[in-house]
Write an enzyme that holds these catalytic residues in place. Structure first.
Site, PDB file in Angstrom:
ATOM      1  N   SER A  51      -1.706   8.720 -10.626  1.00  0.00           N
ATOM      2  CA  SER A  51      -1.660   8.303 -12.029  1.00  0.00           C
ATOM      3  C   SER A  51      -0.224   8.245 -12.547  1.00  0.00           C
ATOM      4  O   SER A  51       0.596   9.125 -12.239  1.00  0.00           O
ATOM      5  CB  SER A  51      -2.458   9.297 -12.878  1.00  0.00           C
ATOM      6  OG  SER A  51      -2.382   8.938 -14.235  1.00  0.00           O
ATOM      7  N   SER A  76      -2.906   7.760 -17.437  1.00  0.00           N
ATOM      8  CA  SER A  76      -3.748   8.640 -18.261  1.00  0.00           C
ATOM      9  C   SER A  76      -3.963   7.993 -19.630  1.00  0.00           C
ATOM     10  O   SER A  76      -3.001   7.645 -20.322  1.00  0.00           O
ATOM     11  CB  SER A  76      -3.085  10.012 -18.441  1.00  0.00           C
ATOM     12  OG  SER A  76      -3.151  10.731 -17.242  1.00  0.00           O
ATOM     13  N   ALA A 100       9.381  12.775 -18.696  1.00  0.00           N
ATOM     14  CA  ALA A 100       8.559  13.202 -19.830  1.00  0.00           C
ATOM     15  C   ALA A 100       8.308  11.935 -20.630  1.00  0.00           C
ATOM     16  O   ALA A 100       9.056  11.589 -21.546  1.00  0.00           O
ATOM     17  CB  ALA A 100       9.261  14.252 -20.673  1.00  0.00           C
ATOM     18  N   GLY A 102       5.411  11.296 -22.224  1.00  0.00           N
ATOM     19  CA  GLY A 102       4.663  11.621 -23.439  1.00  0.00           C
ATOM     20  C   GLY A 102       3.329  10.906 -23.537  1.00  0.00           C
ATOM     21  O   GLY A 102       2.857  10.616 -24.641  1.00  0.00           O
ATOM     22  N   CYS A 158      -0.725  17.789 -17.527  1.00  0.00           N
ATOM     23  CA  CYS A 158       0.571  17.264 -17.966  1.00  0.00           C
ATOM     24  C   CYS A 158       1.363  18.454 -18.533  1.00  0.00           C
ATOM     25  O   CYS A 158       0.873  19.151 -19.425  1.00  0.00           O
ATOM     26  CB  CYS A 158       0.381  16.182 -19.034  1.00  0.00           C
ATOM     27  SG  CYS A 158       1.956  15.654 -19.736  1.00  0.00           S
ATOM     28  N   ASN A 220      -0.230  18.290 -10.307  1.00  0.00           N
ATOM     29  CA  ASN A 220       0.580  17.487 -11.217  1.00  0.00           C
ATOM     30  C   ASN A 220       2.046  17.942 -11.075  1.00  0.00           C
ATOM     31  O   ASN A 220       2.356  18.789 -10.247  1.00  0.00           O
ATOM     32  CB  ASN A 220       0.074  17.647 -12.660  1.00  0.00           C
ATOM     33  CG  ASN A 220       0.394  16.431 -13.519  1.00  0.00           C
ATOM     34  OD1 ASN A 220       1.463  15.827 -13.379  1.00  0.00           O
ATOM     35  ND2 ASN A 220      -0.506  16.069 -14.423  1.00  0.00           N
ATOM     36  N   GLY A 271       1.923  15.283  -4.515  1.00  0.00           N
ATOM     37  CA  GLY A 271       3.173  16.002  -4.740  1.00  0.00           C
ATOM     38  C   GLY A 271       4.111  15.765  -3.574  1.00  0.00           C
ATOM     39  O   GLY A 271       3.964  16.388  -2.515  1.00  0.00           O
ATOM     40  N   GLY A 272       5.025  14.819  -3.733  1.00  0.00           N
ATOM     41  CA  GLY A 272       6.083  14.621  -2.737  1.00  0.00           C
ATOM     42  C   GLY A 272       5.685  13.897  -1.471  1.00  0.00           C
ATOM     43  O   GLY A 272       6.446  13.893  -0.501  1.00  0.00           O
TER      44      GLY A 272
END
Ligand code: SIN
Length: 332
Positions: A51, A76, A100, A102, A158, A220, A271-272
């Site tokens: 996402s 999202s 970020a 938002g 988040c 996340n 993740g990565g």
């Protein structure tokens, strides 16, 4: 040499997707099949678009499908349109990406048009949603189902959105209420994306399973900050953000490994993940599939095809013929 296999027919609106062709290749006597399942969802290969990357509209998501993604997770989406934070929202650091945004999005009703445009695709579309309470989550999930999503992913992780994400996902009672309420309102599978930024991750994963979720997505981004030495101020307009990319892979692998020992529902690692070997590490930790985000930036959109080829090569070299044989291999 590549051959194709057709899975059994689906039943509509249970989350089961349409016919898909498993990614199977043959090397001498060894047949390597990298298709995988997450509950009723069947994926031709285990790479999913994470996402938040290249998923603003149907066109960008279709491009990721054309580049080999085995499933797509949308941006999202919330109940109302949201602008997100002021710039700067994304910074490339030495070993990863700090963001970020938002949660900027056009709201569920407008975004539904993008999901509808993807209805002909054979690749599962998973609608990521964020909200502040169970009612809003259920409303969003129902709409995602109506627009044609094959599953929903609840963003309760988040790391920097006030009233949303981690604020929701670190309260076990609220999380249980949200997951069970959403399950009550939709027939498509419900995935929950968890945060590495909590101390009680395993307890939270058990709460999610007990509430009836179909899969857990881990992890996340990691809450992080970059300070500009010249201005002496945090670089992101929001000050704190979420760190992704190669640097967080060991954190993600550890989280999947810990959760895998505590729950029975499928896990999706994120993740990565940049290479086929990164994906294999997550399978060994207990993941049934992986999501790729930052690596779309580092290796280009074709990263899905490339990672699948790398997974197949590794499997051939090590004489594995299915992803199932690799899942949880670290525990054998
Ligand atoms: C964002 O929109 O800022 C990122 C969303 C997330 O981290 O889940």
């Amino acid at each position: 040499m590549l051959t194709s296999v057709v899975f059994p027919p689906p039943s509509l609106n249970t989350g089961e997707n349409d016919f898909i062709h498993a990614d199977i290749s043959r090397c001498g006597d060894l047949v390597v099949d990298i298709s995988t399942t997450i509950g009723p969802l069947r994926l031709k290969n285990p790479t999913m678009l994470a996402s938040g990357i290249m998923d603003e509209d149907a066109g960008s998501m279709q491009r990721m499908i054309d580049c080999g993604a085995g499933a797509i997770v949308t941006k999202s989406i919330g109940v109302q349109p949201r602008d997100g934070y002021a710039n700067p929202t994304v910074i490339e650091l030495d070993h990863g990406i700090l963001n970020a945004m938002g949660l900027p999005n056009p709201g569920i009703d407008l975004y539904g048009e993008e999901i509808k445009k993807l209805q002909a695709t054979k690749v599962p579309i998973i609608g990521s949603i964020y909200a502040a309470d169970a009612n809003e989550f259920a409303r969003l999930a129902e709409k995602m189902q109506r627009f044609g999503a094959n599953a929903v992913e609840l963003n309760v992780s988040c790391p920097h959105a006030k009233h949303y994400g981690l604020e929701v996902g670190s309260d076990p009672a609220l999380l249980h209420e949200i997951v069970s309420f959403v399950k009550h309102h939709v027939s498509i599978p419900v995935f929950v994306k968890v945060s590495p930024n909590i101390m009680n991750l395993v307890e939270m994963a058990q709460t999610i399973e007990n509430a009836g979720a179909d899969a857990i997505v881990a992890i996340n981004t990691v809450k992080a900050m970059k300070i500009d030495l010249e201005t002496t101020r945090p670089l992101l307009a929001n000050k704190t953000g979420g760190y992704s990319g190669k640097a967080i892979k060991p954190i993600g692998v550890r989280c999947v490994y810990d959760i895998a020992q505590a729950v029975k529902i499928p896990l999706i690692g994120v993740g990565g993940i940049t290479t086929g070997e990164d994906a294999i590490e997550y399978f060994m930790a207990g993941a049934s599939a992986v999501q790729i985000g930052s690596a779309v930036y580092y290796r280009g959109p074709d990263v899905f095809n490339v990672v699948c080829e790398e997974i197949k090569t590794w499997m051939k070299d090590h004489e594995y013929s299915t992803i199932t044989e690799l899942i949880g291999a670290a525990f054998q």
